[in-house]
Write a protein that holds these residues in place. Structure first.
Motif, short mmCIF file in Angstrom:
data_model
loop_
_atom_site.label_atom_id
_atom_site.label_comp_id
_atom_site.label_asym_id
_atom_site.label_seq_id
_atom_site.Cartn_x
_atom_site.Cartn_y
_atom_site.Cartn_z
N ALA A 177 -8.69 -6.12 5.35
CA ALA A 177 -9.08 -4.70 5.31
C ALA A 177 -10.12 -4.43 4.24
O ALA A 177 -10.65 -3.33 4.16
CB ALA A 177 -7.85 -3.83 5.07
N GLN B 118 -7.88 -1.69 -9.46
CA GLN B 118 -8.09 -2.05 -8.05
C GLN B 118 -8.28 -3.55 -7.90
O GLN B 118 -8.67 -4.05 -6.90
CB GLN B 118 -9.30 -1.31 -7.47
CG GLN B 118 -9.16 0.19 -7.43
CD GLN B 118 -7.92 0.66 -6.70
OE1 GLN B 118 -7.62 0.15 -5.62
NE2 GLN B 118 -7.18 1.58 -7.27
N TYR C 197 -9.47 -4.43 1.11
CA TYR C 197 -8.80 -3.74 0.00
C TYR C 197 -8.65 -4.67 -1.20
O TYR C 197 -8.61 -4.24 -2.34
CB TYR C 197 -7.43 -3.25 0.47
CG TYR C 197 -6.76 -2.28 -0.48
CD1 TYR C 197 -7.21 -0.98 -0.59
CD2 TYR C 197 -5.68 -2.68 -1.26
CE1 TYR C 197 -6.62 -0.08 -1.46
CE2 TYR C 197 -5.07 -1.79 -2.13
CZ TYR C 197 -5.55 -0.50 -2.22
OH TYR C 197 -4.95 0.37 -3.09
N MET D 117 -4.51 -7.13 3.48
CA MET D 117 -5.32 -6.42 2.48
C MET D 117 -6.69 -7.08 2.33
O MET D 117 -7.69 -6.40 2.11
CB MET D 117 -4.58 -6.35 1.14
CG MET D 117 -3.48 -5.32 1.16
SD MET D 117 -2.94 -4.83 -0.46
CE MET D 117 -1.66 -6.02 -0.77
N ARG E 275 -5.30 4.28 0.07
CA ARG E 275 -5.73 3.00 0.63
C ARG E 275 -6.65 3.25 1.83
O ARG E 275 -7.61 2.54 2.05
CB ARG E 275 -4.51 2.17 1.03
CG ARG E 275 -4.85 0.73 1.30
CD ARG E 275 -3.63 -0.12 1.49
NE ARG E 275 -2.93 -0.36 0.25
CZ ARG E 275 -1.83 -1.10 0.16
NH1 ARG E 275 -1.33 -1.66 1.24
NH2 ARG E 275 -1.24 -1.28 -1.00
N ARG E 276 -6.29 4.27 2.60
CA ARG E 276 -7.16 4.63 3.74
C ARG E 276 -8.56 5.01 3.24
O ARG E 276 -9.56 4.66 3.84
CB ARG E 276 -6.57 5.82 4.49
CG ARG E 276 -5.63 5.46 5.63
CD ARG E 276 -5.69 6.57 6.66
NE ARG E 276 -4.54 6.62 7.54
CZ ARG E 276 -4.40 5.87 8.63
NH1 ARG E 276 -5.30 4.97 8.94
NH2 ARG E 276 -3.34 6.01 9.39
N TRP F 176 -9.90 4.08 0.43
CA TRP F 176 -10.53 2.91 -0.20
C TRP F 176 -11.19 2.01 0.84
O TRP F 176 -12.24 1.42 0.58
CB TRP F 176 -9.47 2.14 -0.98
CG TRP F 176 -10.01 0.95 -1.72
CD1 TRP F 176 -9.96 -0.35 -1.32
CD2 TRP F 176 -10.72 0.95 -2.95
NE1 TRP F 176 -10.58 -1.15 -2.23
CE2 TRP F 176 -11.06 -0.38 -3.24
CE3 TRP F 176 -11.10 1.96 -3.84
CZ2 TRP F 176 -11.76 -0.73 -4.38
CZ3 TRP F 176 -11.80 1.59 -4.98
CH2 TRP F 176 -12.12 0.27 -5.24
N ILE F 177 -10.56 1.90 2.03
CA ILE F 177 -11.12 1.00 3.03
C ILE F 177 -12.08 1.72 3.99
O ILE F 177 -12.62 1.10 4.90
CB ILE F 177 -10.01 0.28 3.84
CG1 ILE F 177 -9.13 1.30 4.56
CG2 ILE F 177 -9.20 -0.62 2.96
CD1 ILE F 177 -8.10 0.66 5.46
N VAL G 18 -7.48 0.65 10.51
CA VAL G 18 -6.25 0.17 9.90
C VAL G 18 -5.13 1.19 10.11
O VAL G 18 -5.33 2.39 9.88
CB VAL G 18 -6.44 -0.08 8.38
CG1 VAL G 18 -5.13 -0.50 7.74
CG2 VAL G 18 -7.49 -1.15 8.15
N PRO H 3 -1.66 1.59 8.57
CA PRO H 3 -0.72 1.02 7.58
C PRO H 3 0.73 1.32 7.93
O PRO H 3 1.01 2.21 8.74
CB PRO H 3 -1.12 1.72 6.29
CG PRO H 3 -1.79 2.96 6.69
CD PRO H 3 -2.37 2.76 8.05
#
Lengths: 259, 321
Positions: free
Chosen positions: B57, A259, B59, B54, A97-98, A100-101, B87, B89
């Motif tokens: 962010a 996704q 996402y 999300m 996720r890190r 991805w963003i 971010v 998490p």
């Protein structure tokens, strides 16, 4: 450039992963050694191993003209499991996720995650062929440079299949079950466990749905044929690239959908 | 719903909507967070907090609505938006095999830092999170608190203008918690806008200037912490001595009146579920009534109002999945 950072990071992680080294390098060498010793007297100059370049080989070494490429192909595709586990680990850790963003595109992210495994696959094949020559005394054939495009295309196909499976699986249990099933059954069908000539004609035809079979056909031309058929090698490489494209596109679609 | 948000805030979210099939996870959510402001994001499990984060962010795309940081809208292709966002998490999103320095180096490169700027910033962050002396050890060898601090450090490494923190203090000891909260306040002091999602109401009360309370995907309360606390009566209890025979009739029905002795009365006011009461106004009204009756005020007791009470008043006590 940022994708390359992901590649470097994954190469560093793979370097610390003893399990990956064992599966990709130690295990095929152990298999080749044991089977070489067990079958060296059975396999002398057969129909499938008849190139002039192997005429000077000791009878006991001829078996490695079959075993080294076969197990190189089989274990090249074991990368699928390792790659899938790498993707899963990123997801479980939350680092995916890190990534991805972060300010990189999804395509760069996938390239960054795929490239290290392509590099590992190329190094794995190189080392196995070097070991084949130095440890087992195999011949690289009359035109060893032809091994380069074959190894490259096979590694591309293996990595692309790894990408597709990695984007599809959700749990480690799925990797163990489906990944191993896929890799081992493809190896079995294609003729990695025995010379392809020993397979019945129908089986040989069925095996053409696997990238393994096309890799073996190409390797056989370079390592064991009396006369190299460049057309067969080119066709095999083209089909392997086709497999790679198919797997990458499928993987990309699964990735975008998930996704 | 009319949505108009035009002020120059660090983060602006307007009319956000997100559904998963039939389930509306986020419904018309709009809010703004300014530079240097720490805003709490509160809500029970399944309220829509994670979905909101999300979306912010980048996402998850919203079905409707817009999000921007310093005027740059979120999108999967917006590198500018992403480079302004940090971010942290809830899960420990670090590579345990790599050292703290290697983790920071990798994420720094990913965010475009390089050369001396990157090396200098890594040293600054290691100092900020108190890991200078352990910087070259694999993160796997760290305690939970150290991992949390590294997780936070990665989020602030690239000097973001806006930070999303999702329960950054879960499972840490009081020392690490205090350290993290101070670090977050320092970020705000440096002008970073912060969204702080937590179930720890006391933390939100201490470090946030304002809070958003969401439930069932909707914003059900927002405002400054002091403003929100003023809306919670907590428990108001006063004791009055009155000689009037009809004193009890003078007190409005919403108050509970009990006779303590002949002329002494206990008057209480408690908020019901989902009820918000202005404590100051209620007390003023009571004092007026007492003065009009010529009664004597013996004592006034208020239990300290806190966010947890407000939260329970707003969202109820029913268990959530």
């Amino acid at each position: 450039m940022r994708a390359w950072q992901i590649t470097l990071k994954d190469l560093r992680l793979l370097g610390k992963d003893l399990r990956a080294l064992v599966i990709l390098l130690a295990l095929p060498l152990v298999f080749i050694s044991i089977l070489g010793m067990a079958t060296s007297k059975l396999m002398v100059k057969t129909e499938s191993v008849q190139a002039e370049s192997v005429e000077n080989l000791e009878p006991g070494k001829i078996v490695y003209q079959e075993l080294v490429p076969s197990y190189t192909v089989m274990f090249a595709f074991f990368l699928v499991n390792i790659m899938a586990r790498s993707f899963l680990a990123e997801k479980e850790l939350g680092t995916f996720r890190r990534l991805w963003i972060a300010p990189i595109s999804p395509f760069e992210l996938l390239i960054g995650k795929t490239l290290p495994f392509l590099i590992v696959s190329l190094v794995q094949c190189l080392l196995l062929f070097v070991c084949g020559r130095l440890l087992f005394g195999m011949s690289w054939g009359a035109e060893p440079w032809l091994l380069v495009p074959i190894v490259c295309c096979m590694s591309l196909a293996a990595t692309a299949l790894g990408l597709m499976v990695a984007t599809w699986v959700k749990t480690d249990a799925q990797v163990s079950a489906y990944g191993n099933l896929l890799v081992i059954s493809m190896a079995g069908v294609s003729g990695c466990f025995m010379p392809r000539d020993w397979l019945p004609p129908m089986m040989q035809n069925i095996s053409l749905v696997t990238p393994h079979a096309w890799s073996l056909i190409a390797f056989e031309q370079v390592l064991s044929s009396t006369e190299i058929d460049y057309g067969k090698i080119a066709t095999s490489c083209a089909v392997l690239c086709g497999f790679a494209v198919l797997f990458v596109v499928s993987g990309w679609m699964i990735f975008r959908k998930s996704q | 719903m009319e949505c108009f948000l035009g002020s120059p805030n660090v983060l602006s979210a307007s009319c956000l909507k997100k559904s998963f099939g039939e389930n509306e996870a986020v419904r018309d959510l709009s809010f703004e967070i300014s530079a240097g402001e720490i805003c709490g994001l509160l809500g029970p499990n399944g309220a829509g907090k994670s979905t909101t984060q999300m979306i912010l962010a980048g996402y998850l795309p919203a079905d409707n609505g817009t999000v921007s940081i310093n005027g740059t809208a979120v999108s999967t292709s917006s590198k500018l938006y992403r480079s302004q966002l940090g971010v942290v998490p809830q899960e420990l999103a670090i590579y345990p095999e790599l050292s703290a320095r290697e983790n920071l180096h990798f994420f720094g490169k990913l965010y475009g830092l390089s050369g001396n700027d990157l090396l200098g910033q890594i040293d600054v962050v290691l100092q900020t999170i108190g890991l200078e002396s352990r910087a070259d050890e694999p993160a796997a060898q760290f305690s939970g608190g150290m991992k949390r601090r590294l997780n936070f450090g990665i989020g602030i490494l690239h000097r973001p203008r806006f930070l999303i923190l999702d329960e950054p203090t879960v499972g840490v000891d009081p020392q690490s918690r205090a350290f993290l909260l101070e670090s977050i306040q320092q970020q705000a002091a440096d002008g970073v806008g912060v969204l702080y999602a937590s179930h720890y109401m006391e933390e939100v009360e201490v470090i946030c200037q304002k809070a958003l309370v969401i439930d069932h995907g909707q914003l059900i309360a927002q405002g400054t912490i002091s403003g929100l606390l003023n809306r919670v009566p907590a428990e108001l209890a006063i004791v009055v001595e009155s000689k009037s025979e009809n004193f009890q009739q003078l007190i409005p029905d919403r108050f509970t009146v009990k006779t303590l002795s002949d002329n002494n009365y206990n008057i209480r006011l408690s908020a019901q579920e989902n009820q918000i009461i202005d404590l100051t106004a209620e007390l003023a009204e009571l004092i007026q009534l007492i003065q009009a009756d010529d009664a004597k005020l013996i004592s006034v007791n208020t239990e300290h109002a806190n966010l947890e009470q407000l939260f329970l008043n707003l969202t109820g006590r029913t268990l959530r999945d």
